[in-house]
Design an enzyme around this catalytic site. Structure first.
Site, PDB file in Angstrom:
ATOM      1  N   GLY A  32     -27.655  16.324 -29.324  1.00 28.96           N
ATOM      2  CA  GLY A  32     -29.073  15.774 -29.811  1.00 28.96           C
ATOM      3  C   GLY A  32     -29.057  14.268 -29.701  1.00 28.96           C
ATOM      4  N   HIS A  49     -29.737  23.892 -39.007  1.00 29.73           N
ATOM      5  CA  HIS A  49     -31.070  23.571 -39.237  1.00 29.73           C
ATOM      6  C   HIS A  49     -31.817  23.419 -37.926  1.00 29.73           C
ATOM      7  CE1 HIS A  49     -30.248  19.559 -37.730  1.00 29.73           C
ATOM      8  NE2 HIS A  49     -29.286  19.345 -38.569  1.00 29.73           N
ATOM      9  N   GLU A  50     -33.127  23.371 -38.069  1.00 31.12           N
ATOM     10  CA  GLU A  50     -33.954  23.523 -36.862  1.00 31.12           C
ATOM     11  C   GLU A  50     -33.530  22.652 -35.744  1.00 31.12           C
ATOM     12  OE1 GLU A  50     -36.079  26.008 -36.214  1.00 31.12           O
ATOM     13  OE2 GLU A  50     -36.776  25.188 -34.418  1.00 31.12           O
ATOM     14  N   GLN A 103     -12.886  13.240 -37.257  1.00 29.71           N
ATOM     15  CA  GLN A 103     -14.011  12.212 -37.062  1.00 29.71           C
ATOM     16  C   GLN A 103     -14.555  11.653 -38.407  1.00 29.71           C
ATOM     17  OE1 GLN A 103     -16.403  15.298 -35.163  1.00 29.71           O
ATOM     18  NE2 GLN A 103     -18.090  14.536 -36.612  1.00 29.71           N
ATOM     19  N   LYS A 150     -30.386  12.666 -31.745  1.00 31.61           N
ATOM     20  CA  LYS A 150     -30.442  12.036 -33.159  1.00 31.61           C
ATOM     21  C   LYS A 150     -29.042  11.287 -33.260  1.00 31.61           C
ATOM     22  CE  LYS A 150     -29.527  12.564 -37.700  1.00 31.61           C
ATOM     23  NZ  LYS A 150     -28.621  13.127 -37.917  1.00 31.61           N
ATOM     24  N   HIS A 194     -30.319  21.771 -34.687  1.00 28.83           N
ATOM     25  CA  HIS A 194     -29.343  22.546 -34.097  1.00 28.83           C
ATOM     26  C   HIS A 194     -30.225  23.413 -33.109  1.00 28.83           C
ATOM     27  CE1 HIS A 194     -27.047  20.959 -37.780  1.00 28.83           C
ATOM     28  NE2 HIS A 194     -26.266  20.628 -36.681  1.00 28.83           N
ATOM     29  N   SER A 218     -31.009  16.536 -40.619  1.00 32.10           N
ATOM     30  CA  SER A 218     -29.632  16.318 -40.793  1.00 32.10           C
ATOM     31  C   SER A 218     -28.993  17.390 -41.893  1.00 32.10           C
ATOM     32  CB  SER A 218     -29.487  14.764 -41.088  1.00 32.10           C
ATOM     33  OG  SER A 218     -27.740  14.678 -41.630  1.00 32.10           O
TER      34      SER A 218
HETATM   35  P1  AMP Z   1     -23.823  17.907 -36.396  1.00 36.55           P
HETATM   36  O1  AMP Z   1     -23.602  19.402 -36.790  1.00 36.55           O
HETATM   37  O2  AMP Z   1     -24.565  16.961 -37.196  1.00 36.55           O
HETATM   38  O3  AMP Z   1     -22.441  17.149 -35.672  1.00 36.55           O
HETATM   39  O4  AMP Z   1     -24.881  17.959 -35.008  1.00 36.55           O
HETATM   40  C1  AMP Z   1     -24.466  18.909 -33.954  1.00 36.55           C
HETATM   41  C2  AMP Z   1     -25.338  18.528 -32.902  1.00 36.55           C
HETATM   42  O5  AMP Z   1     -26.713  18.665 -33.331  1.00 36.55           O
HETATM   43  C3  AMP Z   1     -25.298  16.888 -32.274  1.00 36.55           C
HETATM   44  O6  AMP Z   1     -25.538  16.919 -30.868  1.00 36.55           O
HETATM   45  C4  AMP Z   1     -26.352  16.374 -32.898  1.00 36.55           C
HETATM   46  O7  AMP Z   1     -26.768  15.079 -32.260  1.00 36.55           O
HETATM   47  C5  AMP Z   1     -27.533  17.623 -32.850  1.00 36.55           C
HETATM   48  N1  AMP Z   1     -28.247  17.248 -33.948  1.00 36.55           N
HETATM   49  C6  AMP Z   1     -28.327  17.217 -35.498  1.00 36.55           C
HETATM   50  N2  AMP Z   1     -29.440  16.998 -36.152  1.00 36.55           N
HETATM   51  C7  AMP Z   1     -30.360  17.038 -35.061  1.00 36.55           C
HETATM   52  C8  AMP Z   1     -31.824  16.592 -35.055  1.00 36.55           C
HETATM   53  N3  AMP Z   1     -32.471  16.442 -36.053  1.00 36.55           N
HETATM   54  N4  AMP Z   1     -32.368  16.653 -33.854  1.00 36.55           N
HETATM   55  C9  AMP Z   1     -31.872  16.919 -32.909  1.00 36.55           C
HETATM   56  N5  AMP Z   1     -30.490  17.044 -32.675  1.00 36.55           N
HETATM   57  C10 AMP Z   1     -29.720  17.116 -33.886  1.00 36.55           C
END
Ligand code: AMP
Length: 280
Positions: A147, A34-35, A61, A149, A37, A185
């Site tokens: 992120g 998504h945006e 994880q 987040k 990422h 997310s």
């Molecule tokens: P994930 O795919 O959920 O494991 O996230 C991969 C990376 O994207 C991680 O570093 C997250 O912290 C980051 N990320 C996910 N959602 C967001 C968001 N809304 N804003 C900023 N970074 C994000």
């Protein structure tokens, strides 16, 4: 854009990038992009000259009762988004390639990983740190972007890099939100229409906490109870945690002052677990 599906293919591509003298940037993800990422990709391009994005739903994880099998995946769409955003190389390995049958080596942080998300997800950060360490080694990246987040995650990664002397610079990307404040997310897609409507209340509660601190309130218990009160207006939501912790070590604070507090929260809406945080 190049796509490496095996460790061998990645090693060859990385070897070429390094021999050409590039500064390599890494964006680790679990896909279903998504945006949020993609903004990390933008940030990565600012701090490196070749961006590698990894897509890997990392089984180590996820706890036994979590959403590993249900986790949303759409590799074709992800690759298209990466190409459009200017990613240079995507690494999307399979589980067998990343974890051989006899895998038994893990990276474990023993303090800051225990609180917040570590309480309801006790093996989560062991899996995160292990996979990130492997991805750093495989990509031979100079810089990796994470992120804000996932605040506890990025703090633990910075700690791992510092304490294990890994030769990687860590850069944080800001939290990217939907227009109503909900942090983007991949898990938001689990929400039903009515759940989606109330999901921003976690962010609203964090903002209530922030405003109280900025207004001079220093007592954590009072701040937490006002934040909880806001979320408890919705009986379909269960609070996993709402904590005010030290921004460096994630230790709980009973008295808070602006400039040193991370307010972090996790809630369950139905079966979906959402997290968010704000620095004050
Ligand atoms: P994930 O795919 O959920 O494991 O996230 C991969 C990376 O994207 C991680 O570093 C997250 O912290 C980051 N990320 C996910 N959602 C967001 C968001 N809304 N804003 C900023 N970074 C994000």
């Amino acid at each position: 854009m190049e796509v490496a599906k095996t460790i061998e293919e990645l090693k060859q591509a990385v070897q070429k990038l390094r021999s050409e003298g590039h500064r390599i940037g890494l964006v680790p993800t679990m896909g279903f992009l998504h945006e949020g990422h993609l903004r990390l990709v933008d940030r990565c391009k600012e701090v490196s000259d070749k961006t590698i994005l990894t897509i890997f739903v990392n089984p180590t994880q996820f706890g036994p009762n979590e959403d590993l099998d249900a986790y949303p995946r759409d590799e074709e769409r992800d690759l298209k988004l990466c190409e459009e955003r200017g990613v240079d190389l995507v690494f999307c390995p399979n589980v067998e390639d990343m974890y051989g049958a006899s895998h038994s080596t893990f990276v474990i942080e023993e303090r800051a990983s225990k609180g917040l998300c570590g309480i309801s997800r006790p093996i989560h950060f062991r899996g995160v740190l292990t996979i990130c360490c492997k991805l750093f080694m495989l990509s031979r990246c100079d810089v990796a972007v994470f992120g804000q987040k996932d605040a506890q995650q990025v703090i633990l990664i910075e700690k791992m890099v510092r304490e294990l002397n890994l030769p990687v610079e860590i850069v944080r990307g800001e939290i990217i939100r939907e227009s109503d404040g909900l942090a983007m997310s991949s898990r938001n897609r689990y929400l039903t229409e009515s759940e989606r409507k109330i999901a921003p209340c976690l962010q609203e509660a964090l903002q209530i906490g922030k405003a109280l601190i900025e207004g001079g309130q220093t007592e954590t218990a009072k701040i937490r109870s006002e934040m909880a009160h806001h979320i408890e207006k919705h009986p379909e939501i269960r609070i996993d945690y709402l904590e005010l912790v030290d921004v460096q070590e994630l230790t709980p604070l009973s008295v808070v002052r602006p400039g040193e507090v991370l307010i972090a929260g996790a809630i369950y809406i139905g079966k979906t677990r959402l997290i968010d945080n704000v620095n004050v």
